[in-house]
Design an enzyme around this catalytic site. Structure first.
Site, PDB file in Angstrom:
ATOM      1  CE  LYS A   9      -4.028  -2.147   2.242  1.00 34.01           C
ATOM      2  NZ  LYS A   9      -5.061  -1.983   3.299  1.00 34.01           N
ATOM      3  CE1 TYR A  49      -9.419  -3.274  -0.066  1.00 39.09           C
ATOM      4  CE2 TYR A  49      -8.561  -1.382  -1.270  1.00 39.09           C
ATOM      5  CZ  TYR A  49      -8.362  -2.449  -0.415  1.00 39.09           C
ATOM      6  OH  TYR A  49      -7.114  -2.697   0.089  1.00 39.09           O
ATOM      7  CG  PHE A  57     -13.719   1.272   6.365  1.00 44.45           C
ATOM      8  CD1 PHE A  57     -13.099   0.671   5.277  1.00 44.45           C
ATOM      9  CD2 PHE A  57     -14.423   0.476   7.253  1.00 44.45           C
ATOM     10  CE1 PHE A  57     -13.187  -0.698   5.068  1.00 44.45           C
ATOM     11  CE2 PHE A  57     -14.515  -0.909   7.059  1.00 44.45           C
ATOM     12  CZ  PHE A  57     -13.888  -1.487   5.953  1.00 44.45           C
ATOM     13  NE  ARG A  85      -6.048 -12.160   5.174  1.00 40.85           N
ATOM     14  CZ  ARG A  85      -6.754 -11.009   5.120  1.00 40.85           C
ATOM     15  NH1 ARG A  85      -6.891 -10.347   3.971  1.00 40.85           N
ATOM     16  NH2 ARG A  85      -7.309 -10.513   6.194  1.00 40.85           N
ATOM     17  CB  THR A  91      -7.468  -5.850   9.591  1.00 39.97           C
ATOM     18  OG1 THR A  91      -7.924  -7.037   8.924  1.00 39.97           O
ATOM     19  CG2 THR A  91      -7.829  -4.630   8.762  1.00 39.97           C
ATOM     20  NE  ARG A 102      -2.554  -5.689   7.000  1.00 40.43           N
ATOM     21  CZ  ARG A 102      -3.701  -6.235   6.612  1.00 40.43           C
ATOM     22  NH1 ARG A 102      -4.250  -7.213   7.311  1.00 40.43           N
ATOM     23  NH2 ARG A 102      -4.300  -5.807   5.512  1.00 40.43           N
ATOM     24  CG  ASN A 112      -3.744  -2.276   6.755  1.00 38.82           C
ATOM     25  OD1 ASN A 112      -3.563  -1.889   5.605  1.00 38.82           O
ATOM     26  ND2 ASN A 112      -4.792  -2.998   7.106  1.00 38.82           N
ATOM     27  CG  HIS A 115      -5.312  -6.294  -0.523  1.00 41.12           C
ATOM     28  ND1 HIS A 115      -6.561  -6.322   0.057  1.00 41.12           N
ATOM     29  CD2 HIS A 115      -5.327  -7.215  -1.521  1.00 41.12           C
ATOM     30  CE1 HIS A 115      -7.302  -7.238  -0.590  1.00 41.12           C
ATOM     31  NE2 HIS A 115      -6.577  -7.778  -1.550  1.00 41.12           N
ATOM     32  CD  GLU A 126      -8.473  -9.528  -3.847  1.00 40.05           C
ATOM     33  OE1 GLU A 126      -9.328  -9.191  -3.018  1.00 40.05           O
ATOM     34  OE2 GLU A 126      -7.287  -9.783  -3.528  1.00 40.05           O
TER      35      GLU A 126
HETATM   36  P1  IDP Z   1      -7.958  -6.944   5.334  1.00 39.39           P
HETATM   37  O1  IDP Z   1      -7.152  -5.948   4.553  1.00 39.39           O
HETATM   38  O2  IDP Z   1      -7.198  -7.456   6.545  1.00 39.39           O
HETATM   39  O3  IDP Z   1      -8.514  -8.053   4.490  1.00 39.39           O
HETATM   40  P2  IDP Z   1     -10.650  -5.819   5.319  1.00 39.39           P
HETATM   41  O4  IDP Z   1     -11.663  -6.029   6.396  1.00 39.39           O
HETATM   42  O5  IDP Z   1     -10.846  -6.523   4.026  1.00 39.39           O
HETATM   43  O6  IDP Z   1      -9.207  -6.153   5.949  1.00 39.39           O
HETATM   44  O7  IDP Z   1     -10.590  -4.242   5.057  1.00 39.39           O
HETATM   45  C1  IDP Z   1      -9.923  -3.728   3.933  1.00 39.39           C
HETATM   46  C2  IDP Z   1      -9.079  -2.564   4.353  1.00 39.39           C
HETATM   47  O8  IDP Z   1      -9.930  -1.501   4.783  1.00 39.39           O
HETATM   48  C3  IDP Z   1      -8.157  -2.842   5.558  1.00 39.39           C
HETATM   49  O9  IDP Z   1      -6.915  -3.398   5.181  1.00 39.39           O
HETATM   50  C4  IDP Z   1      -7.996  -1.476   6.152  1.00 39.39           C
HETATM   51  O10 IDP Z   1      -6.956  -0.748   5.493  1.00 39.39           O
HETATM   52  C5  IDP Z   1      -9.307  -0.804   5.870  1.00 39.39           C
HETATM   53  N1  IDP Z   1     -10.207  -0.881   7.028  1.00 39.39           N
HETATM   54  C6  IDP Z   1     -10.817  -1.975   7.529  1.00 39.39           C
HETATM   55  N2  IDP Z   1     -11.587  -1.675   8.585  1.00 39.39           N
HETATM   56  C7  IDP Z   1     -11.466  -0.335   8.765  1.00 39.39           C
HETATM   57  C8  IDP Z   1     -12.027   0.594   9.717  1.00 39.39           C
HETATM   58  O11 IDP Z   1     -12.799   0.233  10.597  1.00 39.39           O
HETATM   59  N3  IDP Z   1     -11.625   1.883   9.556  1.00 39.39           N
HETATM   60  C9  IDP Z   1     -10.772   2.307   8.588  1.00 39.39           C
HETATM   61  N4  IDP Z   1     -10.230   1.467   7.669  1.00 39.39           N
HETATM   62  C10 IDP Z   1     -10.568   0.170   7.766  1.00 39.39           C
HETATM   63 MG    MG Z   2      -9.887  -8.000   2.923  1.00 36.61          MG
END
Ligand code: IDP
Ligand code: MG
Length: 133
Positions: A9, A49, A57, A85, A91, A102, A112, A115, A126
């Site tokens: 990212k 996304y 968000f 993962r 996350t 992370r 973070n 992805h 993807e």
């Molecule tokens: P992941 O990246 O671990 O799969 P996801 O739930 O798919 O997590 O969320 C996608 C991305 O959205 C996360 O990597 C993070 O950057 C962002 N994200 C997830 N939850 C939140 C939140 O509650 N606030 C702000 N950003 C969030």
């Molecule tokens: Mg995800």
């Protein structure tokens, strides 16, 4: 061989962490099958996304992901989806296990650093999104 999609990212690309993150993939037996650096448009980030479109968000996430270049790669190896993962960590960097990407490099829930596809089915979607010829 199983494949998964990774995105390094903007926060990590900006801090010159691309090499260190790719090296973590390689040390964990994931091969870099394809790789490219691109700047996503807001529209591309929104399409990528799409599953999160109703989350509060979503707009901030898409604005952030299109703010500066990312490095997109296809990683290949045994159990590549689950392994990536695991290597990425949770996350929220605050919850990410010690030594995960992370944990080492993540700044916040949104910044973070990486992805990774969350299932084999989504990995295929993807990978096609970024690398379909
Ligand atoms: P992941 O990246 O671990 O799969 P996801 O739930 O798919 O997590 O969320 C996608 C991305 O959205 C996360 O990597 C993070 O950057 C962002 N994200 C997830 N939850 C939140 C939140 O509650 N606030 C702000 N950003 C969030
Ligand atoms: Mg995800």
């Amino acid at each position: 061989m199983e494949k998964t999609l990774s995105i390094i990212k903007p926060d990590a690309v900006e801090r010159n962490l691309v090499g260190q993150i790719l090296s973590i993939f390689e040390k964990n037996s994931l091969k870099i099958y394809s790789i490219k650096k691109i700047k996503l448009s807001k529209k591309m980030a929104e399409d990528f996304y799409f599953v999160h479109k109703n989350r509060p968000f979503f707009n901030d996430l898409c604005t952030y992901m299109s703010s500066s270049p990312v490095v997109v790669s296809v990683l290949e190896g045994d159990n590549a989806v689950a392994k990536n993962r695991e290597i990425m960590g949770a996350t929220n960097p605050k919850d990410a296990a010690k030594g995960t990407i992370r944990n080492l490099y993540g700044i916040s829930l949104d910044k973070n650093s990486v992805h990774g596809s969350d299932s084999k089915e989504n990995a295929k979607i993807e990978i096609d999104f970024f690398f379909k010829e």
